[in-house]
Design a protein around this motif. Sequence first.
Motif, PDB file in Angstrom:
ATOM      1  N   UNK A  95     -21.968  -5.973   3.441  1.00 28.34           N
ATOM      2  CA  UNK A  95     -21.100  -5.146   4.298  1.00 28.34           C
ATOM      3  C   UNK A  95     -21.001  -3.741   3.694  1.00 28.34           C
ATOM      4  N   UNK A  96     -20.486  -2.788   4.495  1.00 30.07           N
ATOM      5  CA  UNK A  96     -20.539  -1.374   4.089  1.00 30.07           C
ATOM      6  C   UNK A  96     -19.697  -1.045   2.860  1.00 30.07           C
ATOM      7  N   UNK A  97     -18.575  -1.754   2.712  1.00 28.23           N
ATOM      8  CA  UNK A  97     -17.628  -1.331   1.684  1.00 28.23           C
ATOM      9  C   UNK A  97     -16.900  -2.545   1.138  1.00 28.23           C
ATOM     10  N   UNK A  98     -16.747  -2.642  -0.176  1.00 31.47           N
ATOM     11  CA  UNK A  98     -16.002  -3.755  -0.768  1.00 31.47           C
ATOM     12  C   UNK A  98     -14.922  -3.255  -1.723  1.00 31.47           C
ATOM     13  N   UNK A  99     -14.631  -1.969  -1.676  1.00 29.63           N
ATOM     14  CA  UNK A  99     -13.569  -1.432  -2.535  1.00 29.63           C
ATOM     15  C   UNK A  99     -12.629  -0.525  -1.727  1.00 29.63           C
ATOM     16  N   UNK A 100     -11.424  -0.365  -2.248  1.00 26.83           N
ATOM     17  CA  UNK A 100     -10.483   0.643  -1.757  1.00 26.83           C
ATOM     18  C   UNK A 100      -9.728   1.110  -3.002  1.00 26.83           C
ATOM     19  N   UNK A 101      -8.893   2.091  -2.882  1.00 23.69           N
ATOM     20  CA  UNK A 101      -8.101   2.510  -4.040  1.00 23.69           C
ATOM     21  C   UNK A 101      -7.262   1.332  -4.525  1.00 23.69           C
ATOM     22  N   UNK A 157      -8.070   1.118 -18.481  1.00 21.20           N
ATOM     23  CA  UNK A 157      -8.144   1.882 -19.743  1.00 21.20           C
ATOM     24  C   UNK A 157      -8.177   3.381 -19.475  1.00 21.20           C
ATOM     25  N   UNK A 158      -8.939   3.766 -18.453  1.00 22.97           N
ATOM     26  CA  UNK A 158      -9.077   5.199 -18.143  1.00 22.97           C
ATOM     27  C   UNK A 158      -7.923   5.738 -17.306  1.00 22.97           C
ATOM     28  N   UNK A 159      -7.034   4.830 -16.871  1.00 19.64           N
ATOM     29  CA  UNK A 159      -5.890   5.262 -16.084  1.00 19.64           C
ATOM     30  C   UNK A 159      -6.253   5.772 -14.693  1.00 19.64           C
ATOM     31  N   UNK A 160      -7.402   5.323 -14.176  1.00 20.84           N
ATOM     32  CA  UNK A 160      -7.788   5.727 -12.815  1.00 20.84           C
ATOM     33  C   UNK A 160      -8.337   4.508 -12.065  1.00 20.84           C
ATOM     34  N   UNK A 161      -7.526   3.962 -11.167  1.00 20.40           N
ATOM     35  CA  UNK A 161      -7.939   2.773 -10.412  1.00 20.40           C
ATOM     36  C   UNK A 161      -8.327   3.139  -8.984  1.00 20.40           C
ATOM     37  N   UNK A 193       0.850  -1.195   0.000  1.00 23.45           N
ATOM     38  CA  UNK A 193       0.000   0.000   0.000  1.00 23.45           C
ATOM     39  C   UNK A 193       0.884   1.242   0.000  1.00 23.45           C
ATOM     40  N   UNK A 194       0.716   2.086  -1.007  1.00 23.07           N
ATOM     41  CA  UNK A 194       1.464   3.353  -1.086  1.00 23.07           C
ATOM     42  C   UNK A 194       0.481   4.482  -1.359  1.00 23.07           C
ATOM     43  N   UNK A 195       0.639   5.595  -0.680  1.00 20.83           N
ATOM     44  CA  UNK A 195      -0.273   6.740  -0.844  1.00 20.83           C
ATOM     45  C   UNK A 195      -1.741   6.325  -0.751  1.00 20.83           C
ATOM     46  N   UNK A 196      -2.046   5.519   0.244  1.00 21.84           N
ATOM     47  CA  UNK A 196      -3.431   5.091   0.462  1.00 21.84           C
ATOM     48  C   UNK A 196      -4.006   4.308  -0.726  1.00 21.84           C
ATOM     49  N   UNK A 197      -3.110   3.698  -1.513  1.00 15.30           N
ATOM     50  CA  UNK A 197      -3.557   2.957  -2.693  1.00 15.30           C
ATOM     51  C   UNK A 197      -2.904   1.578  -2.718  1.00 15.30           C
ATOM     52  N   UNK A 198      -3.705   0.552  -2.991  1.00 15.35           N
ATOM     53  CA  UNK A 198      -3.168  -0.807  -3.100  1.00 15.35           C
ATOM     54  C   UNK A 198      -2.395  -0.909  -4.411  1.00 15.35           C
ATOM     55  N   UNK A 199      -1.098  -1.274  -4.324  1.00 19.77           N
ATOM     56  CA  UNK A 199      -0.231  -1.298  -5.511  1.00 19.77           C
ATOM     57  C   UNK A 199       0.322  -2.691  -5.782  1.00 19.77           C
TER      58      UNK A 199
END
Lengths: 57, 407
Positions: free
Chosen positions: B266-272, B311-315, B128-134
């Motif tokens: 559950x409340x949330x199933x995604x993260x960056x 494709x959109x370059x935003x995950x 995890x870097x910058x609050x994003x799973x990498x």
Amino acid sequence: MSISVNKYICGYCGACVGVCPTGALELVETWIEVDNKCTGCGICQKICPLGAIEVNR
Amino acid sequence: MKDHYDVIVVGAGPGGSIAAKTAAKEGLDVLMIEKRQEIGDPIRCAEGVGKFHLKQHIEPDPRWICADVKGSCIISPDGTKVKMAEEMSGGEVGYVLERKIFDRALANESALAGAEVMVKTRATDLIIENDTVCGIKLMHLGKMHEVRSKIVIGADGMESKVGRWAGIETAVKPSDMETCAQYLVSNANIDQEFCYFYLGNEIAPAGYVWMFPKGGNKANVGIGILGSKSGEDRPIDLLNAFMEKNMPDAKIIEMVIGGVPVCGTIDRTIANGLMLVGDAARQSDPITGGGIINAMDAGKIAGEIAAKAIRNGDCSTDTLQEYEELWRKTIGKEINNSLIVKETFVKFTDEDLNSLAYSLKDINFTSMSLLDLLKALFKANKKLLWDLRGIFKDFIKNDVDFKYKAE
């Protein structure tokens, strides 16, 4: 406090991992690993379908 | 194994394999890892699945179909039977699968679509870097590796850790988990076209015993009880008692155990950079315990959204939010309706269950729709089922039904 998992009883289903509130348990292929986050709360002991878990008091 | 992929899928069950296949077909570079050395084994499943929905994902293959099911029979504590069967020609609405072969077939499809598959390979943490799973940290044959990716799809099942590592709370309370045991038995002597459900607080507190045909006079005979009711009598003890009383001639040839989340959505199933699918996202149905189709549906959506995001370059969650919305609109709605039914069901005494079954005994059900059953139940037992009135309105308005659907 911690728990003991009797590997001769455990069926490595991972139900205990799913209910562990601290994320202390891990199902590794055919055995359960317990790390130092375990508080000995006993929830895993209750959920185990086979009764393989004991809380060390 | 490379050191970078577009998508890493953790877990090669039905949800993971469909996600990997979908993403690979979209042209993405995909790695799917499975911690076990054998995909599909040991199973943790009663193996029943609705035909209509299964066919949206894979062409049925006799190599992994054990039985064709055309109806079900519910048995109340005093033995009153409620039978529901599809009467149209052909009529089968469901299959009982051989999951060991089915799961491998699905993993093979994802491999054929271009995904790289690794077994005996376990995720041990997320990068995890910058609050994003990498990417993920993984262990293969005792060695640690770091593999980076634009998106991680956590399909790591009931015992999922991927979500927790990303800060998503997925721990299930004992009162929201069915704890289960099952035997595969031969000499079962049941109608191989029917699934049987035995209800009762003595037989299975806040749960039921099931018998699913497995072909050749075999059957999956299992029990699920609410975790909060387990302790003194465990699933395995209650199952043994049931077998002794009801199937003394059956021969046990396999033992299966596991837990089924019945907590609802559950409340949330995604993260960056992360999506969860299937049991990892607690997408199993709280009434039937079924999770295969939901996992596959969610896996397909996750694979498609992964492709769109890359494709959109935003995950980030800005794009992945679409996954969240799409599964909640379909799978999520059903799960939450089932949760209301389950919350009502677990409160029934044996007397309640007997009188419900008795109220249906003269009704001839010609379809296996759970909705038809609930409608008939509601008509005859308005007071007992008053808490359910909201979902009947919703069902009728939106023509929603549960997963067992004829073609």
